[in-house]
Design a protein around this motif. Structure first.
Motif, PDB file in Angstrom:
ATOM      1  N   VAL A 439     -23.655  53.151  26.882  1.00 19.96           N
ATOM      2  CA  VAL A 439     -24.523  53.676  25.830  1.00 19.96           C
ATOM      3  C   VAL A 439     -24.073  53.062  24.510  1.00 19.96           C
ATOM      4  N   ASN A 440     -24.952  52.265  23.926  1.00 20.01           N
ATOM      5  CA  ASN A 440     -24.588  51.546  22.701  1.00 20.01           C
ATOM      6  C   ASN A 440     -25.023  52.328  21.467  1.00 20.01           C
ATOM      7  N   LEU A 441     -24.058  52.914  20.787  1.00 26.26           N
ATOM      8  CA  LEU A 441     -24.308  53.554  19.495  1.00 26.26           C
ATOM      9  C   LEU A 441     -23.563  52.815  18.383  1.00 26.26           C
ATOM     10  N   LYS A 442     -23.288  51.537  18.615  1.00 25.55           N
ATOM     11  CA  LYS A 442     -22.512  50.766  17.654  1.00 25.55           C
ATOM     12  C   LYS A 442     -23.242  50.578  16.329  1.00 25.55           C
ATOM     13  N   PHE A 443     -24.578  50.585  16.373  1.00 17.28           N
ATOM     14  CA  PHE A 443     -25.319  50.421  15.125  1.00 17.28           C
ATOM     15  C   PHE A 443     -25.251  51.668  14.246  1.00 17.28           C
ATOM     16  N   ALA A 444     -24.776  52.772  14.785  1.00 19.09           N
ATOM     17  CA  ALA A 444     -24.787  54.051  14.061  1.00 19.09           C
ATOM     18  C   ALA A 444     -23.595  54.155  13.118  1.00 19.09           C
ATOM     19  N   ASP A 445     -23.617  53.319  12.083  1.00 20.10           N
ATOM     20  CA  ASP A 445     -22.531  53.325  11.104  1.00 20.10           C
ATOM     21  C   ASP A 445     -22.449  54.634  10.330  1.00 20.10           C
ATOM     22  N   HIS A 446     -23.531  55.416  10.343  1.00 16.90           N
ATOM     23  CA  HIS A 446     -23.567  56.648   9.563  1.00 16.90           C
ATOM     24  C   HIS A 446     -23.483  57.894  10.446  1.00 16.90           C
TER      25      HIS A 446
END
Length: 995
Positions: A439-446
């Protein structure tokens, strides 16, 4: 033009207040005012309220109820209404809050989410209007004309011509002819015209047969409008296999949208990206409606970019630039940083502005670079896209079976794999890890809060490019593989996660992370942790709950009674956790004794071990055996960097640590209120350390109590190391006091140092029987000391004698006398802060209060064992004597102290020679003789001051405040005596009063 973000607010306010959709002019005006902060939401709400006739003359309660009902779909309860009206100064501010609270809600309450969706759908219908009712029947064909002729659809054109067609006023061919006459097609030759409409509709050139057929029709009298109509009708029917894509685009172009409906998010994101890249702003509702639909209908990205670059707004905001200036303009808007010379050269070599813009956007959005700088820029641009499109910041998601971004219904209402832009804006996520996929949540910087449910061994990857400050993660899944963010993550594993049999792994990466678990031991039993549960704190200073770390001991006793023990632990499964979190520790060791007799079978019995005991030796190879004699002890390999910086607590804790070590491990960090009910004991290996540090570092708005802490230490007789110093750093973030009690028995600690910028309430237990000094002089906030320990001598008489100008003969005579009277020994010395301090102390304590307004509370202070204050200031300080229940201070509402006279210091040498020879009344007689208060009626008042004056001026006096507790007017052992050094006798008399 204002952005969609501001337009939504304006449209929502108008709809909720007036009950109507805002018109285009109103939307443009008020959204621009909101965008530029020329008007606040409250001010806009006030204007709309004033302009709504149905609200005129109504009370605030009635107005709020009406609008609340419009927004939420039901009236507010009496309590909600009361709270809203009480918490906001104006009716308009209440209304603005009601609307904003629902639009901005980012939680998971199903009722609120339903209300939010319902209200937002109504707002979207006003932002994205579609064909009017009168035009609906003809709208699709009119949209077909726009598509075939090659014009960008406009809602006004669709409504007008759709109505004309629906009413039968003109035929489709006639309307098409009107379009041709107002388009560039008008000036083309017949052959060029046929070629153009084929490119627009079939996305290819016509075959010779097709071209000849249509040219023949034109030669035979057909109009160009007739040809357009025929092409539209042919695209509605069956087409050749090679034309199916063109037909799909035509069908998309002629799709009649429902109010508020837009194409798929991918088209919306492409349109939003261009607005961010060229004019440098978030997209507006009109732009989103027009260009997402154009892309959906088959226009290429390049065509849309070209049109937008050439728009009047873009030409004013960067589109007019050329060469490197244009490249730099677009690159900086997309990446957030300026382009390098190499990047300028690469993009500058492209054919035109369109290709430059498209390349810059697509290169970043599709980048697979892994360096933190590029990844951060990529995430940042996706975040800007998602924000401009009003993407939700909270989402309930599931793992995608094929891996990659998670799946959810957020932003669309239908299940889909969410985009990078959708991921980038997420702050709160409920993730159902229902598949063993990545599960890629790497873009969720916030991302701020993440809850992981399910039972599958999903791998969850969070932002690791150094932007996210940290995620609060709740783990209800004992099998998850968590690769946490590069911020300071706080991971809490709940009882739902089956740690006893799970395969979970927690890789916390960079940042100062914590991994907490309340344990699963029952009835004071040991915790059970599967050997497949593993964790790595990564870089930074990380902490792990002691509950994760298990200990079992098997002791074998042979027929000769010789014992050997093997200690087994899972500590090796947990690396790079510099601090052990003792909060709520319930663990214990599991002990087994196997006895092998000379004859017969071995017997196995369980060993009763103490509860809530953590063996720090598991981390470094010094573990011991509890509950029985262990004999020789064999232990597995020590853990990797586990507990190297000691311990941490943040809540209620009742635990003991054995085999505690020295160095950086000899410290405790207090990050939260453990409450006064907490007890925490540390027993150190022999010669472990010469100090122990207690560091308060909580973020709080209320007091932080570390509870009672005991320190048990020992040292060898030869070259031993004694735990001589306790350092307490009283810090934290917020306005509060720190509290700690030093309890238990320790005869080694001699010095307690208090530093920091928060008030410390310190209780010193009587078991700390050898403490000589408590020094808080570098603390800037204040010390409240409650000491149940005191010194053994060198008190209020000895201190005076030591500063008197005595002859060698007198001094020689005094020495054996002081020993006989039990006056020699050591003082407990206390140095206060520069702020307000309070000291609650016993006799044989010397206090230096510091510059603050200080309170000296005396549990006891007598001639035998009195309290000395070296910097008492009668103008601000006060003395509270427990024996008499009197307070002595400069408060003139009380009774003035009496003058018991003065003695000149240089006259006392001869007097002391006489006193020593004829002393019959012990300590009382000695002090009474020195002060001239030895007679039976010497104390003429309840409280008085007697002083020994140095230098004859009275400016440097050693003064005794004497309280006649039993009111017998005679100085005796029942009276309270306080010694004040460096005083002016007359000033004390002028200022001191008692009450």
């Amino acid at each position: 033009m204002a952005t969609l973000v501001s337009q939504q607010k304006a449209a929502a306010l108008f709809l909720a207040i007036s009950g109507k959709n805002i018109d285009t002019a109103g939307l443009d005006y008020y959204s621009q005012k909101i965008e530029t902060s020329a008007l606040s939401l409250e001010q806009v709400a006030q204007k709309f309220i004033a302009g709504t006739a149905s609200l005129n003359g109504r009370t605030a309660s009635e107005i709020v109820t009406t609008i609340y009902t419009s927004v939420y779909g039901s009236a507010p309860s009496n309590q909600v209404l009361t709270d809203l009206l009480a918490g906001n100064p104006t009716t308009a501010s209440v209304v603005a809050k009601v609307i904003s609270d629902l639009l901005d809600y980012n939680g998971f309450d199903s009722t609120l989410l339903t209300q939010q969706t319902t209200f937002e759908t109504k707002v979207e219908k006003s932002l994205f209007p579609v064909a009017s009712a009168s035009a609906t029947a003809g709208a699709g064909d009119v949209q077909g004309i726009f598509h075939v002729v090659g014009l960008t659809q406009t809602q006004d054109g669709i409504n007008y011509w759709g109505t004309v067609l629906a009413q039968g006023s003109k035929t489709l061919a006639a309307i098409a002819q009107s379009f041709v006459n107002s388009s560039p097609l008008k000036t083309l030759s017949d052959s060029a015209f046929v070629n153009a409409i084929f490119q627009n509709s079939y996305e290819r050139a016509p075959t010779t047969a097709e071209s000849n057929s249509y040219l023949a029709l034109l030669s035979g009298g057909a109009t160009r409008g007739d040809i357009v109509a025929q092409v539209i009708n042919s695209l509605k029917g069956t087409v050749a296999a090679g034309d199916t894509t063109a037909q799909q685009h035509f069908q998309a172009a002629t799709h009649v949208y429902q109010p508020g409906e837009l194409p798929a998010l991918s088209f919306q994101e492409q349109a939003a990206a261009v607005f961010l890249a060229v004019p440098g702003r978030g997209i507006d509702s009109s732009g989103l409606d027009t260009w997402s639909k154009a892309l959906f209908a088959g226009k290429t990205y390049a065509q849309v970019i070209t049109t937008l670059i050439n728009s009047a707004e873009s030409q004013q905001k960067g589109g007019q630039l050329t060469g490197d200036a244009f490249v730099q303009h677009v690159f900086t808007l997309v990446h957030g940083v300026a382009a390098t010379a190499q990047q300028l050269a690469t993009y500058g070599a492209l054919a035109n502005k369109t290709s430059i813009t498209q390349a810059i956007i697509n290169d970043l959005r599709t980048s697979v670079a892994t360096d933190a700088a590029t990844v951060t820029q990529q995430h940042g641009f996706e975040f800007d896209i998602g924000t401009s499109l009003l993407y939700k910041t909270a989402a309930s998601l599931t793992a995608t079976a094929a891996g990659g971004n998670a799946t959810g219904t957020v932003n669309t209402g239908s299940s889909h794999q969410i985009s990078n832009a959708e991921t980038a804006v997420l702050q709160n996520v409920l993730l159902n890890a229902n598949a063993a996929s990545v599960v890629n949540l790497k873009f969720a910087d916030h991302l701020a809060n993440l809850t992981i449910n399910g039972t599958s061994a999903a791998t969850v990857n969070l932002s690791d490019n150094g932007v996210n400050p940290g995620v609060g993660i709740t783990v209800n899944n004992g099998n998850v593989i968590l690769n946490a963010s590069s911020g300071a993550d706080a991971v809490v594993v709940t009882s739902t996660a089956n740690i006893a049999t799970g395969t979970g792994q927690f890789n916390l990466g960079a940042g100062n992370d914590s991994l907490k678990w309340a344990g699963n031991g029952v009835s004071n039993g040991a915790n059970t942790v599967a050997t497949t549960i593993k964790a790595d704190g990564g870089s930074g200073i990380d902490s792990i709950s002691a509950n994760f770390i298990t200990k079992s001991v098997v002791t074998n006793q042979n027929a000769l009674g010789i014992r050997s023990s093997v200690v087994t632990s899972n500590a090796n499964n947990f690396s790079n956790f510099e601090k052990i979190d003792l909060t709520g520790f319930i663990g214990k060791s599991v002990g087994t004794l196997i006895t092998t007799p000379l004859i017969g079978s071995p017997t196995t019995t369980s060993v009763t071990t103490p509860t809530h005991v953590f063996d720090f030796g598991l981390t470094n190879g010094t573990a011991s055996v509890e509950g029985t004699t262990g004999g020789t002890v064999t232990q597995g390999a020590a853990a990797t960097n586990l507990g190297s910086q000691g311990f941490v607590i943040s809540g209620l804790t009742n635990a003991s640590v054995i085999n505690a070590a020295g160095g950086n491990a000899a410290q405790l960090e207090v990050k939260g209120d453990a409450t006064s009910a907490s007890t925490l004991g540390f027993t150190f290996v022999q010669n472990a350390t010469d100090h122990f540090n207690i560091n308060f570092d909580a973020v709080s708005s209320s007091n932080v109590n570390a509870g009672a802490i005991s320190l048990t230490s020992s040292s060898s007789a030869l070259l031993g190391t004694a735990l001589g110093t306790v350092n307490i750093a009283s810090g934290g973030t917020g306005s509060f006091s720190n509290i700690v009690s030093l309890a238990g028995t320790n005869a080694q600690v001699q010095n307690i140092n208090v530093t920091g910028d928060h008030v410390l309430n310190l209780t010193l237990g009587s078991g700390f029987s050898n403490v000589r000094d408590v020094n808080a002089s570098t603390n800037t906030a204040g010390l409240n000391l409650d000491s149940n320990h005191a010194g053994t001598g060198d008190g209020i008489i000895v201190q005076l004698l030591n500063i008197l100008p005595l002859s060698a003969v007198t001094t020689a005579l005094l020495t054996p006398l002081l020993n006989t009277l039990g006056l020699n020994g050591y003082q407990l010395t206390v140095e206060g802060t520069g702020a307000a301090d309070s000291f609650n102390v016993l006799g044989n304590t010397t206090l230096a209060g510091g510059n603050g307004v200080n309170t000296y509370e005396l549990k006891s202070s007598t001639t035998q064992a009195g309290v000395t204050i070296t910097d008492f200031d009668s103008a601000k300080d006060k003395i509270v004597d427990a024996a008499s229940a009197l307070t002595i201070s400069g408060n003139t509402s009380g009774t003035a102290v009496a003058d018991y006279g003065t003695r000149a210091s240089d006259t006392l040498d001869a007097l002391l020679g006489t006193l020593v020879g004829g002393l019959t009344n012990g300590v009382i007689g000695l002090l009474g003789g020195i002060l001239g208060l030895g007679s039976s009626n010497a104390l003429t008042a309840k409280v008085g001051v007697a002083s020994v004056v140095f230098g004859g001026t009275g400016d440097n006096a050693s003064s005794y405040v004497i309280i006649d507790n039993n009111n017998n007017h005679t100085l005796d052992a029942n009276d309270s005596v306080v010694y004040l050094t460096g005083q002016n006798h007359q000033q004390l008399l002028d200022t001191l009063h008692y009450a």
